[in-house]
Design an enzyme around this catalytic site. Structure first.
Site, PDB file in Angstrom:
ATOM      1  N   LYS A   1       0.827  -1.214   0.000  1.00 23.39           N
ATOM      2  CA  LYS A   1       0.000   0.000   0.000  1.00 23.39           C
ATOM      3  C   LYS A   1       0.860   1.262   0.000  1.00 23.39           C
ATOM      4  O   LYS A   1       0.426   2.306  -0.433  1.00 23.39           O
ATOM      5  CB  LYS A   1      -0.927  -0.020   1.212  1.00 23.39           C
ATOM      6  CG  LYS A   1      -1.974  -1.140   1.090  1.00 23.39           C
ATOM      7  CD  LYS A   1      -3.297  -0.761   1.687  1.00 23.39           C
ATOM      8  CE  LYS A   1      -4.385  -1.770   1.362  1.00 23.39           C
ATOM      9  NZ  LYS A   1      -4.537  -2.812   2.335  1.00 23.39           N
TER      10      LYS A   1
HETATM   11  N1  GLU Z   1      -8.095  -8.478   3.955  1.00 20.41           N
HETATM   12  C1  GLU Z   1      -7.020  -9.294   3.462  1.00 20.41           C
HETATM   13  C2  GLU Z   1      -5.987  -8.416   2.777  1.00 20.41           C
HETATM   14  O1  GLU Z   1      -6.284  -7.268   2.456  1.00 20.41           O
HETATM   15  C3  GLU Z   1      -7.479 -10.367   2.492  1.00 20.41           C
HETATM   16  C4  GLU Z   1      -8.034 -11.532   3.204  1.00 20.41           C
HETATM   17  C5  GLU Z   1      -8.481 -12.700   2.339  1.00 20.41           C
HETATM   18  O2  GLU Z   1      -8.686 -12.521   1.121  1.00 20.41           O
HETATM   19  O3  GLU Z   1      -8.671 -13.781   2.892  1.00 20.41           O
HETATM   20  O4  GLU Z   1      -4.876  -8.856   2.578  1.00 20.41           O
END
Ligand code: GLU
Length: 271
Positions: free
Chosen positions: A244
């Site tokens: 990010k």
């Molecule tokens: N929220 C997680 C991320 O942004 C992804 C989780 C998932 O796809 O299981 O890395």
């Protein structure tokens, strides 16, 4: 057939997120399924509403659509608490007061090249009746494995297709509930994939190692079992995985420079 894209609103979406979202949406389109969106915002110290708004705008700009309402994890904390209670009733959890850094490492979705250290089991002897405010709750993995017996999971993605033993031993006694928010990534993700009726969990290869644990938690919680599709990670010119912080690759930046969604799709290998 139902897939999902589950970003955490901790920063702008970049090409790696676009690849993940497009992979899930494309799979759903080809199999006449449904593409869902989930906002993984349980970590309120890092998530921001403005990032969530930007995520929705970026995905719409890419040409994606999804059924409303979008599931936002912070709206569902009691559901994660109930799942935790169920694991506690099986005698598979214990309170932990070990360091904050340790807990933080174990709680966010695991990051590539930064494996969290195996928890040494310092608090494993503590009963749940001893839990105090400010304790995290961990899974007693040895007990959980003894109760569940051998499990398998099915991978449909291109990197490791086939059926695999689901052995989460390398993860150790993971944190199921952070001291500050009462849940954690691993617990919330399995509860929500079941809640959203996800049949195909599409996500980056950085979460491959977490899959045996998710399979185990599904078994212990009596949840339906999806198949998984882990995709390759998009890297920058030097081979580093995009993060990010790489704002230069942010979709919003590319859009402002006049890059079209069609070009992004083509660049990422989509028709
Ligand atoms: N929220 C997680 C991320 O942004 C992804 C989780 C998932 O796809 O299981 O890395």
């Amino acid at each position: 057939m139902r897939t999902r894209f589950a970003p955490s609103p901790t920063g702008p979406l970049h090409l790696g997120h676009a690849f993940s979202a497009l992979t899930a949406a494309d799979l759903a389109r080809r199999q006449d399924g449904t593409f869902l969106l989930r906002i993984e915002d349980i970590d309120r110290t890092r998530c921001r509403p403005e990032h969530e708004a930007a995520i929705l705008a970026d995905l719409a700009w890419l040409g994606l659509s999804w059924p409303e309402p979008v599931l936002r994890q912070s709206d569902h904390l009691p559901r994660y608490a109930r799942a935790l209670d169920r694991l506690a009733a099986l005698g598979l959890t214990y309170p932990c007061r070990c360091t904050r850094a340790d807990i933080r490492a174990a709680l966010s979705a695991p990051q590539e090249n930064a494996p969290s250290p195996l928890y040494p089991g310092t608090c494993r002897h503590r009963p749940m009746s001893d839990a105090a405010p400010g304790d995290a709750i961990r899974l007693d993995l040895a007990r959980a494995l003894a109760l569940a017996g051998p499990l398998e999971f099915t991978e449909t993605g291109p990197l490791h297709p086939g059926t695999h033993p689901a052995d989460p031993t390398p993860l150790g006694d993971v944190v199921l509930a952070r001291r500050d928010i009462g849940t954690a990534y691993h617990l919330a993700v399995v509860v929500d994939d079941a809640r959203q009726g996800i049949t195909h969990v599409v996500r980056g290869a950085d979460l491959w190692e977490a899959t045996p644990l998710h399979r185990l938690l599904q078994h212990l919680l009596g949840l339906p079992v999806p198949v998984w599709h882990h995709h390759r990670l998009i890297r920058d010119a030097s081979g580093r995985r995009l993060a990010k912080r790489d704002d230069a690759r942010a979709l919003a930046t590319l859009r402002a420079e006049g890059v079209t969604p069609e070009r992004i799709r083509r660049q990422l290998g989509f028709p």
